[in-house]
Design a protein around this motif. Structure first.
Motif, PDB file in Angstrom:
ATOM      1  N   ASP A 113      37.679  47.037  45.355  1.00 56.66           N
ATOM      2  CA  ASP A 113      36.534  47.015  44.452  1.00 56.66           C
ATOM      3  C   ASP A 113      35.356  47.741  45.079  1.00 56.66           C
ATOM      4  O   ASP A 113      35.192  47.770  46.291  1.00 56.66           O
ATOM      5  CB  ASP A 113      36.116  45.576  44.155  1.00 56.66           C
ATOM      6  CG  ASP A 113      37.121  44.834  43.316  1.00 56.66           C
ATOM      7  OD1 ASP A 113      37.869  45.479  42.566  1.00 56.66           O
ATOM      8  OD2 ASP A 113      37.149  43.591  43.406  1.00 56.66           O
ATOM      9  N   LYS A 159      30.440  37.476  45.812  1.00 55.21           N
ATOM     10  CA  LYS A 159      30.645  37.839  44.404  1.00 55.21           C
ATOM     11  C   LYS A 159      30.122  36.713  43.533  1.00 55.21           C
ATOM     12  O   LYS A 159      30.185  35.549  43.912  1.00 55.21           O
ATOM     13  CB  LYS A 159      32.135  38.004  44.092  1.00 55.21           C
ATOM     14  CG  LYS A 159      32.797  39.164  44.739  1.00 55.21           C
ATOM     15  CD  LYS A 159      34.259  39.206  44.328  1.00 55.21           C
ATOM     16  CE  LYS A 159      35.008  40.269  45.086  1.00 55.21           C
ATOM     17  NZ  LYS A 159      36.430  40.290  44.749  1.00 55.21           N
ATOM     18  N   TYR A 172      30.260  35.596  39.323  1.00 56.42           N
ATOM     19  CA  TYR A 172      30.790  35.865  37.989  1.00 56.42           C
ATOM     20  C   TYR A 172      29.857  35.229  36.963  1.00 56.42           C
ATOM     21  O   TYR A 172      29.649  34.019  36.989  1.00 56.42           O
ATOM     22  CB  TYR A 172      32.187  35.264  37.829  1.00 56.42           C
ATOM     23  CG  TYR A 172      33.214  35.870  38.736  1.00 56.42           C
ATOM     24  CD1 TYR A 172      33.990  36.935  38.317  1.00 56.42           C
ATOM     25  CD2 TYR A 172      33.412  35.387  40.024  1.00 56.42           C
ATOM     26  CE1 TYR A 172      34.938  37.505  39.155  1.00 56.42           C
ATOM     27  CE2 TYR A 172      34.347  35.945  40.870  1.00 56.42           C
ATOM     28  CZ  TYR A 172      35.110  37.001  40.421  1.00 56.42           C
ATOM     29  OH  TYR A 172      36.048  37.556  41.251  1.00 56.42           O
ATOM     30  N   LYS A 188      31.029  40.740  36.689  1.00 57.42           N
ATOM     31  CA  LYS A 188      31.240  40.433  38.099  1.00 57.42           C
ATOM     32  C   LYS A 188      30.241  41.253  38.909  1.00 57.42           C
ATOM     33  O   LYS A 188      30.171  42.475  38.761  1.00 57.42           O
ATOM     34  CB  LYS A 188      32.676  40.792  38.469  1.00 57.42           C
ATOM     35  CG  LYS A 188      33.075  40.473  39.864  1.00 57.42           C
ATOM     36  CD  LYS A 188      34.563  40.568  40.144  1.00 57.42           C
ATOM     37  CE  LYS A 188      35.215  41.833  39.717  1.00 57.42           C
ATOM     38  NZ  LYS A 188      36.591  41.987  40.248  1.00 57.42           N
ATOM     39  N   THR A 201      26.921  45.784  39.979  1.00 59.31           N
ATOM     40  CA  THR A 201      28.161  45.487  39.268  1.00 59.31           C
ATOM     41  C   THR A 201      29.348  45.847  40.150  1.00 59.31           C
ATOM     42  O   THR A 201      29.361  46.894  40.785  1.00 59.31           O
ATOM     43  CB  THR A 201      28.245  46.296  37.960  1.00 59.31           C
ATOM     44  OG1 THR A 201      27.131  45.949  37.142  1.00 59.31           O
ATOM     45  CG2 THR A 201      29.528  46.019  37.207  1.00 59.31           C
TER      46      THR A 201
END
Length: 64
Positions: A6, A36, A38, A58, A14
């Motif tokens: 990622d 992270k 969410y 996320k 983002t």
């Protein structure tokens, strides 16, 4: 099986996969980020309000 790492956008934080950020279309990214989060419902989320997030998704907590 190859795992795609990622990326976190340096502009809007983002977390995404691919060439550019899906939210702000920026190509400025980092592979190094901490944490992270969410966001499922940004209108009701106290955390989203505290860190000024206006959309669901996320996100990285801290980017370098």
């Amino acid at each position: 099986m190859v795992k795609i790492k990622d990326k976190a956008c340096k502009i809007c934080k983002t977390i995404y996969e691919g060439e550019k950020c899906s939210k702000c279309e920026s190509k400025e990214f980092t592979d190094s980020y901490k944490g992270k989060i969410y966001i499922l419902n940004c209108e009701k989320s106290e955390i989203a309000k505290n860190i000024n997030l206006n959309s669901n998704g996320k996100f990285a907590i801290k980017t370098r």
